[in-house]
Design an enzyme around this catalytic site. Sequence first.
Site, mmCIF file in Angstrom:
data_model
loop_
_atom_site.group_PDB
_atom_site.id
_atom_site.type_symbol
_atom_site.label_atom_id
_atom_site.label_comp_id
_atom_site.label_asym_id
_atom_site.label_seq_id
_atom_site.Cartn_x
_atom_site.Cartn_y
_atom_site.Cartn_z
ATOM 1 N N ASP A 199 11.279 -20.916 -32.121
ATOM 2 C CA ASP A 199 12.299 -21.232 -33.119
ATOM 3 C C ASP A 199 11.645 -21.066 -34.490
ATOM 4 O OD1 ASP A 199 14.635 -22.266 -34.476
ATOM 5 O OD2 ASP A 199 15.099 -23.410 -32.667
ATOM 6 N N GLY A 225 8.990 -18.279 -35.624
ATOM 7 C CA GLY A 225 9.376 -16.959 -36.093
ATOM 8 C C GLY A 225 10.875 -16.846 -36.238
ATOM 9 N N PHE A 227 14.308 -15.020 -34.724
ATOM 10 C CA PHE A 227 14.808 -14.271 -33.576
ATOM 11 C C PHE A 227 15.601 -13.038 -33.981
ATOM 12 C CE2 PHE A 227 17.904 -18.107 -33.134
ATOM 13 C CZ PHE A 227 18.714 -17.667 -34.163
ATOM 14 N N HIS A 245 26.707 -18.661 -30.040
ATOM 15 C CA HIS A 245 28.000 -19.041 -30.630
ATOM 16 C C HIS A 245 27.899 -19.330 -32.129
ATOM 17 C CE1 HIS A 245 28.125 -23.754 -30.516
ATOM 18 N NE2 HIS A 245 26.944 -23.329 -30.893
#
Length: 334
Positions: A199, A225, A227, A245
Amino acid sequence: MTSDPRLDLLTLINGFQVTKAISVAAKLRVADHLNDGARSVDELAVLTKSHPDSLYRLLRALAAVGVFREEEGRYFALTPVGDCLRADSATPVGAWAEVVGSPYYWQAWGHLLHSVQTGENAFQHLHGKSVWQLRAEYPEYGATFDQAMAQFSRDGADAVLRGYDFSPFSHVVDVGGGRGSMLAALLCAHPHLGGTLFDQPDVVAGAKAVLAERGVLDRCKIVGGSFFESVPEGGDAYLMRVVIHDWEDTEAAAILTACRRAMTKGAKLLLIERIVGPPNEMPATKFSDLNMLVSPGGRERTLEEFAELLANSAFELTRVFPAGIQNVIEAQPW
């Protein structure tokens, strides 16, 4: 619902009053103060630094809808519903109640009309920045949100473990896994598993304590990091819990593509998400979709929309497993 459509509609219209009242009670930690038994409103007023009569008016209203129980002499006690507001509840939702009642969140919903008429994200329109940027700028908001997500992860982990068999895997990469509550539950349930928690750096900075408390730190790597750029390699399962979502299709596809680059041919992608159901059913998911519209700027999706999104990112949707209010959507790379 009653037999009177007008009264039913008024109940729905006035639902915001209950929402805000619960949020205030959560902020004041009323449920925590009632953990050892009933207290008088005067005691609670001292403990919560509140105006006694105004606090009484708040609590009697919440007692009328089952959150607390009013007893003789202006005493209040917990109900099973109110117990979920305690910080150490087995099924906690207090932090989420605080998030929902926070001014930045409340105000975004006040601009739902703008989103419906323009298709634009209400939060971005109102604040000139994303909800993620604002939470980074105001650590108290970010901390409460992270706590809420950790509570949801802890509560939802059992449903995921019941709904999906993780035993064939050897290493799970939890992408966007926050402080590691979900991954910790998986590693506790499957002692043979190793894991990587991934994360943003400021988020995973708080993960060591969570993983150490659950006794799985020695089996877990912690990596910070973005994503959107890349995710860690080395997993045979890539897990994302309520991540996709939060984003519209372009950003969601970028996240999925980063995962695809890191995955070997035989690895599995596991998305833990709500699925939008048929017309006139499943209101919770459809109102969650409105929440995505006004706050982070994402969307809930139908199964067909997930299949298309995955196909556009070089994945094939293979199976779906119910997991409480969510589902484990399994996909594999082409």
